[in-house]
Structure formats: structure tokens, C-alpha cells
Design a protein around this motif. Structure first.
Motif, short mmCIF file in Angstrom:
data_model
loop_
_atom_site.label_atom_id
_atom_site.label_comp_id
_atom_site.label_asym_id
_atom_site.label_seq_id
_atom_site.Cartn_x
_atom_site.Cartn_y
_atom_site.Cartn_z
N THR A 94 2.62 6.29 -1.59
CA THR A 94 1.44 5.72 -0.94
C THR A 94 0.32 5.62 -1.98
O THR A 94 -0.02 6.62 -2.63
N LYS A 95 -0.19 4.41 -2.13
CA LYS A 95 -1.29 4.21 -3.09
C LYS A 95 -2.62 4.41 -2.38
O LYS A 95 -2.76 4.06 -1.20
N LYS A 134 0.86 -1.20 0.00
CA LYS A 134 0.00 0.00 0.00
C LYS A 134 0.89 1.24 0.00
O LYS A 134 0.63 2.21 -0.67
N SER A 135 1.99 1.13 0.77
CA SER A 135 2.88 2.28 0.91
C SER A 135 4.29 1.78 1.13
O SER A 135 4.49 0.82 1.87
N ASN A 163 -5.33 2.84 -3.19
CA ASN A 163 -5.79 1.46 -3.02
C ASN A 163 -4.60 0.53 -3.09
O ASN A 163 -3.81 0.62 -4.05
N LYS A 164 -4.49 -0.36 -2.14
CA LYS A 164 -3.36 -1.31 -2.18
C LYS A 164 -3.39 -2.11 -3.49
O LYS A 164 -2.36 -2.47 -4.07
N TYR A 213 -1.75 7.42 -6.63
CA TYR A 213 -0.69 7.38 -5.61
C TYR A 213 -0.19 8.79 -5.33
O TYR A 213 -0.38 9.70 -6.14
#
Ligand code: AMP
Ligand code: MG
Length: 349
Positions: free
Chosen positions: A159-160, A88-89, A162-163, A151
Motif C-alpha cells: 500500500t502506497k 494505490k494498493s 500516495n497513489k 509504502y
């Protein structure tokens, strides 16, 4: 880089081209004699040539391409992008952060026609793998993760939103790499070189025995084994996108590899191929894809208004060829280049 398989690049170094026009035989011979290294990287053929490079230069160039692939490949399990696609990040290298920031900017400026977050769609279609037409439901499900601003980058942490979002830089990183290779050549004192990374060509200085840059053959998107013409250029990157490059056919319909982020379907914009020429390789490559998605009218409006410095050649599906102002004197369409049986390509003036 989401692409798989090996296809003929749209732009070709002239020595490996089937020459159908006598007009290009002359410069083919003149530019064909440099020592070169050919290898496979970034899921495509790479060819570097320079009559000034030594064996160690050839090896360094190959290593540079491999190093960039190790950051940005969507397929290599050890790449940063692969890790990001499964997180996700995460904290990334400065280079990765910088390119992702620039990709967002190009996505914003092109209104998502270049979309670095289209990986869920390109993976679903898997044009050179599955050869399967996904259902509307599958496309809608993938589509939920493909907003082009999917992102953020802050202090090298990506950091997105949505994962599940998958990044795919296959539309931009080969042009970027071509520019990096040219920069490495300059650092090493090489003043004449050419690299072709699957249709993204970087040219440095003048071709051997020439004083006016390089003449680069442009593949005819309607008859991809032939050239439509050539373009004169120097110290720049030339990138191409085309519906014929990677595709499959099912029930008489061709499904190609350039997607419209607004629909999740292969882009149908009235263009058969685009060429973008820019000093900035990331821009050249990303825009070749974006202009293809935009279609001719929007692409020309973008050319007039955009802050990016570039020139373009647009091949319309009806056989018209449009070149931007800066290429009027630099692009030559071969007489006899055709878009359909007995119908010539027509250069718009
Ligand atoms: P190119 O050959 O430079 O036009 O890049 C095409 C590749 O980029 C495809 O094989 C996909 O992996 C990816 N792609 C397809 N459509 C898009 C798009 N609209 N924006 C960004 N990447 C795309
Ligand atoms: Mg591209």
C-alpha cells in the motif's frame, strides 16, 4: 528499472576491456576463454559465461533474468512494479513483497540514500531520454511523493501512502539478479561461472584454470575506457555506481543518474564512483548507489557501523582511492591509472 539506453558497465569482464595496462594482460587471457551468452535485458547488456554450462543452462539463465525483469521493471507494462506504480494498493507476488520489504530496510539503514521511492524524480529527469533540466518547481512537485518510506507491505499487499508515488528499483535489482543467477548455477551443479548485468557482476567458484577465485577489472571512473585496477573475489556480487555511467551535459554542466533523495538533484558527494562487494546481491547493488550519495566520510562511518556485510572501493573526485579493511589485500590499483592529465590515482593507506 528506470534506466534507459545502453552504457558501458563500470565493472567489465576483462576480455571486452580495452587494456591499457600491461599488468592486466596476463589475467585477461587466463579468464577470457569460457563459452558465453550475451543478451540485452533490464535495459542493459548482460553477459554470462561458464565453461561448465550447456545450451539449456544458458537458456534457463536467460529465462530467469527475464522472469525477474517481469516483476521489477518500472518500464515493462506487464510487470508487477508497473502495475503497482499505477495503483494505490495491490497484492503482489511473495518475491516482490519480500524484495520491497528488504528495500525499505536498506532505505531506513542508509537514511534514504538508497531510496526505492525515487521514481517521480528519476522519471522527471529521465537522464538518458529527455536530457532536460527540470525547474525547481517541477522538482518540488515530484519531490512530494518521494519519501523513502512511501509504502508498506503486509501479507503481500503493498500500500502506497500516495497513489502518485513511483517505485524505482533500478539501483538494486541487477545485483539481486546476479545473485539469483549464481544460485541457479549452484543448483545445477555448476561450480564456476560469471554473470555481468550492466556493471553488477556475480562470480561463482574459481575462474577457469584458477584456484583462487576471479580477478575482476574495475573501470576507472575518470577514464571509463580504461581500468583502474582489479579485485580478487569469489562467490560474491560486485556492484558499481558512477557519475559517468548515464548522464547528459547542458551548458557545460553534467547531470548524472544517481539522485540525492534530499534534494531531488544529481548527487554531488565528492565521489566519482563506488564499488561494493557483498554476498548479498541486493545489498551490493543498493549500497553501491547509497554510498555514492553519502560521500566518503559518511560511507566509511556506515561501513564501520552497519549490520550489512560488505566491502567497498570509493573513488573520490580528487583522485584518491579508498578501500575498506577487507579489501586491503584484494584490490590492486594499476600503476599509471590516472584521474587527470598526468596525475595518478592515489591509493589511500
Ligand atoms: P546504480 O547504477 O545501481 O547506482 O542505480 C542507479 C539507478 O537507480 C538510476 O538510474 C535510477 O533509476 C535509480 N536511482 C537513482 N538515484 C537513486 C537513489 N538515491 N536511490 C535509489 N535509486 C536511485
Ligand atoms: Mg546500485
Amino acid at each position: 528499472m528506470q534506466e534507459r539506453g545502453c552504457l558501458l558497465p563500470f565493472i567489465v569482464i576483462l576480455l571486452v576491456t580495452v587494456i591499457l595496462s600491461s599488468g592486466c594482460e596476463r589475467f585477461q587471457k587466463e579468464q577470457a576463454s569460457s563459452p558465453s551468452v550475451d543478451f540485452f535485458a533490464m535495459n542493459t547488456f548482460v553477459s554470462f559465461s561458464s565453461d561448465q554450462a550447456t545450451g539449456s543452462d544458458f537458456r534457463e539463465i536467460q529465462t530467469l533474468v527475464a522472469d525477474i525483469e517481469k516483476i521489477f521493471s518500472a518500464n515493462l507494462k506487464e510487470s508487477e512494479l508497473y502495475a503497482l506504480n499505477h495503483s494505490k494498493s495491490m497484492s503482489v507476488s511473495t518475491e516482490c513483497a519480500h524484495i520491497l520489504e528488504r528495500a525499505t530496510k536498506i532505505a531506513e539503514q542508509t537514511d534514504g540514500c538508497f531510496n526505492p521511492c525515487l521514481g517521480n524524480i528519476t522519471t522527471l529527469w529521465d537522464v538518458t531520454g529527455n536530457k532536460y533540466v527540470p525547474s525547481d518547481k517541477e522538482i518540488a512537485a515530484a519531490f512530494a511523493y518521494t519519501a523513502f518510506d512511501g509504502y508498506t507491505v503486509s501479507d503481500s499487499v503493498v500500500t502506497k501512502k500516495n497513489k502518485e508515488t513511483l517505485l524505482d528499483l533500478g539501483a538494486a535489482i541487477k545485483g539481486y539478479t546476479a545473485e539469483r543467477v549464481m544460485a541457479l548455477c549452484k543448483e545445477k551443479g555448476i561450480t564456476s561461472a560469471m554473470i555481468n548485468i550492466g556493471g553488477n557482476v556475480g562470480v561463482l567458484g574459481n575462474a577457469p584454470k584458477k584456484t583462487d577465485g576471479w580477478q575482476i577489472g574495475i573501470r576507472n571512473p575518470f577514464y571509463p575506457d580504461t581500468l583502474a585496477g582489479y579485485v580478487n573475489c569469489k562467490d560474491t556480487v560486485i556492484s558499481v555506481s558512477g557519475a559517468y555511467e548515464r548522464y547528459f551535459e547542458k551548458d557545460g554542466i553534467r547531470y548524472h543518474h544517481i539522485f540525492d533523495g534530499a534534494t531531488g538533484m544529481p548527487a554531488e558527494s565528492g565521489l566519482a564512483g563506488t564499488v561494493v562487494i557483498a554476498k548479498d546481491g541486493l545489498v551490493a547493488d543498493a549500497l553501491s548507489t547509497a554510498l555514492f550519495v553519502m560521500g566518503k566520510e559518511k560511507a566509511l562511518a556506515f561501513y564501520n557501523d552497519s549490520e550489512f556485510e560488505f566491502e567497498a572501493i570509493l573513488f573520490s573526485s580528487d583522485g584518491n582511492v579508498t578501500v575498506t579493511d577487507g579489501l586491503q589485500e584484494k584490490f590492486m590499483l594499476f600503476q599509471g591509472a590516472k584521474f587527470a592529465d598526468n596525475q595518478p590515482l592515489v591509493l589511500e593507506t
